[in-house]
Design a protein around this motif. Sequence first.
Motif, PDB file in Angstrom:
ATOM      1  N   VAL A 120       0.823  -1.212   0.000  1.00 52.11           N
ATOM      2  CA  VAL A 120       0.000   0.000   0.000  1.00 52.11           C
ATOM      3  C   VAL A 120       0.858   1.264   0.000  1.00 52.11           C
ATOM      4  O   VAL A 120       0.358   2.356  -0.302  1.00 52.11           O
ATOM      5  CB  VAL A 120      -0.969  -0.011   1.213  1.00 52.11           C
ATOM      6  CG1 VAL A 120      -0.242   0.388   2.490  1.00 52.11           C
ATOM      7  CG2 VAL A 120      -2.176   0.885   0.962  1.00 52.11           C
ATOM      8  N   LEU A 121       2.134   1.134   0.317  1.00 54.35           N
ATOM      9  CA  LEU A 121       3.019   2.302   0.353  1.00 54.35           C
ATOM     10  C   LEU A 121       3.204   2.939  -1.015  1.00 54.35           C
ATOM     11  O   LEU A 121       3.628   4.094  -1.126  1.00 54.35           O
ATOM     12  CB  LEU A 121       4.387   1.913   0.935  1.00 54.35           C
ATOM     13  CG  LEU A 121       4.387   1.417   2.384  1.00 54.35           C
ATOM     14  CD1 LEU A 121       5.796   1.025   2.813  1.00 54.35           C
ATOM     15  CD2 LEU A 121       3.818   2.488   3.321  1.00 54.35           C
ATOM     16  N   ASP A 122       2.898   2.205  -2.085  1.00 56.43           N
ATOM     17  CA  ASP A 122       3.020   2.755  -3.432  1.00 56.43           C
ATOM     18  C   ASP A 122       1.790   3.546  -3.865  1.00 56.43           C
ATOM     19  O   ASP A 122       1.771   4.120  -4.952  1.00 56.43           O
ATOM     20  CB  ASP A 122       3.286   1.636  -4.445  1.00 56.43           C
ATOM     21  CG  ASP A 122       4.687   1.076  -4.316  1.00 56.43           C
ATOM     22  OD1 ASP A 122       5.633   1.883  -4.337  1.00 56.43           O
ATOM     23  OD2 ASP A 122       4.831  -0.148  -4.172  1.00 56.43           O
ATOM     24  N   LEU A 123       0.766   3.577  -3.029  1.00 55.37           N
ATOM     25  CA  LEU A 123      -0.415   4.389  -3.320  1.00 55.37           C
ATOM     26  C   LEU A 123      -0.262   5.715  -2.591  1.00 55.37           C
ATOM     27  O   LEU A 123      -0.307   5.777  -1.366  1.00 55.37           O
ATOM     28  CB  LEU A 123      -1.687   3.667  -2.855  1.00 55.37           C
ATOM     29  CG  LEU A 123      -1.939   2.281  -3.475  1.00 55.37           C
ATOM     30  CD1 LEU A 123      -3.245   1.706  -2.933  1.00 55.37           C
ATOM     31  CD2 LEU A 123      -1.995   2.367  -4.999  1.00 55.37           C
ATOM     32  N   HIS A 124      -0.042   6.772  -3.346  1.00 60.53           N
ATOM     33  CA  HIS A 124       0.277   8.071  -2.762  1.00 60.53           C
ATOM     34  C   HIS A 124      -0.915   9.016  -2.795  1.00 60.53           C
ATOM     35  O   HIS A 124      -1.724   8.998  -3.729  1.00 60.53           O
ATOM     36  CB  HIS A 124       1.444   8.704  -3.517  1.00 60.53           C
ATOM     37  CG  HIS A 124       2.687   7.872  -3.513  1.00 60.53           C
ATOM     38  ND1 HIS A 124       3.414   7.610  -2.372  1.00 60.53           N
ATOM     39  CD2 HIS A 124       3.328   7.215  -4.519  1.00 60.53           C
ATOM     40  CE1 HIS A 124       4.450   6.842  -2.669  1.00 60.53           C
ATOM     41  NE2 HIS A 124       4.423   6.582  -3.968  1.00 60.53           N
ATOM     42  N   MET A 125      -0.972   9.835  -1.765  1.00 57.79           N
ATOM     43  CA  MET A 125      -1.976  10.896  -1.714  1.00 57.79           C
ATOM     44  C   MET A 125      -1.468  12.099  -2.495  1.00 57.79           C
ATOM     45  O   MET A 125      -0.260  12.368  -2.529  1.00 57.79           O
ATOM     46  CB  MET A 125      -2.239  11.291  -0.261  1.00 57.79           C
ATOM     47  CG  MET A 125      -2.872  10.196   0.572  1.00 57.79           C
ATOM     48  SD  MET A 125      -4.575   9.878   0.083  1.00 57.79           S
ATOM     49  CE  MET A 125      -5.343  11.388   0.666  1.00 57.79           C
ATOM     50  N   VAL A 166       8.738  -8.873  -3.187  1.00 61.73           N
ATOM     51  CA  VAL A 166       7.725  -8.521  -4.193  1.00 61.73           C
ATOM     52  C   VAL A 166       7.425  -7.026  -4.189  1.00 61.73           C
ATOM     53  O   VAL A 166       7.113  -6.443  -5.234  1.00 61.73           O
ATOM     54  CB  VAL A 166       6.426  -9.332  -3.963  1.00 61.73           C
ATOM     55  CG1 VAL A 166       5.261  -8.768  -4.782  1.00 61.73           C
ATOM     56  CG2 VAL A 166       6.653 -10.792  -4.325  1.00 61.73           C
ATOM     57  N   SER A 167       7.533  -6.373  -3.050  1.00 60.30           N
ATOM     58  CA  SER A 167       7.212  -4.950  -2.976  1.00 60.30           C
ATOM     59  C   SER A 167       8.117  -4.104  -3.870  1.00 60.30           C
ATOM     60  O   SER A 167       7.696  -3.064  -4.385  1.00 60.30           O
ATOM     61  CB  SER A 167       7.299  -4.448  -1.532  1.00 60.30           C
ATOM     62  OG  SER A 167       8.610  -4.611  -1.024  1.00 60.30           O
TER      63      SER A 167
END
Length: 212
Positions: free
Chosen positions: A24-29, A97-98
């Motif tokens: 989820v860290l690759d989904l940025h606000m 995988v991340s």
Amino acid sequence: MEKETVRIEGFSDAVFAIAITLLVLDLHMPEENSVKNSNDLLIFLKNQWPAFLAFFLSFFSIFIMWVNHHKIFKQIYSRNSGIMFANGLILFLVSAVSYPTSLLARFFNGEASSVVVGIYTGTFVLINLAYNLLWFLASRNKTLLRPGISDVAIRKIQNNYLYGFPIYLIALIFSFIVPAVALILILGLWIFWALSSGKIEMGIKKELETEI
């Protein structure tokens, strides 16, 4: 027969959970000042589609790997050093995988798409080999497996993982030709595993019912 793999399974579950959470860290606000109205937000979200795609693919890939890991250890009752190190290799690759997911999220929609998809599919080629290694090391000595498991069930599980290897290789080749096709092949393989592993488990349950 007492199951000796409880600690291995518990530790593995924790690693899978951490690996799937990191995605989820690759989904940025968006930056607060960059979005002034709903149209700006929609444009931002539209431009983020590679990140959403990467998150979707990797989340369900790790989830299906965890499901298969759980099912394979329902058949493994004892452990030796080979099983522990093969399982460790799986966990190492799952943890990694991340990184290819981040590459896919950032560069899939650009000129480097073939390379990042190649790295992504290559990671799953290695994971498939690690699963095959784990089952090979466990199944070559039936005393390590669930009491009463048949040779037919062992071969079915073995074939289920072996079938994935050539498809992953084909996907790896397509990564450098048509990257989108490579991702479709991988997605199709995960759907196949989700369905086939359930059928294999039902077959094993029937074996147990017959024994009873």
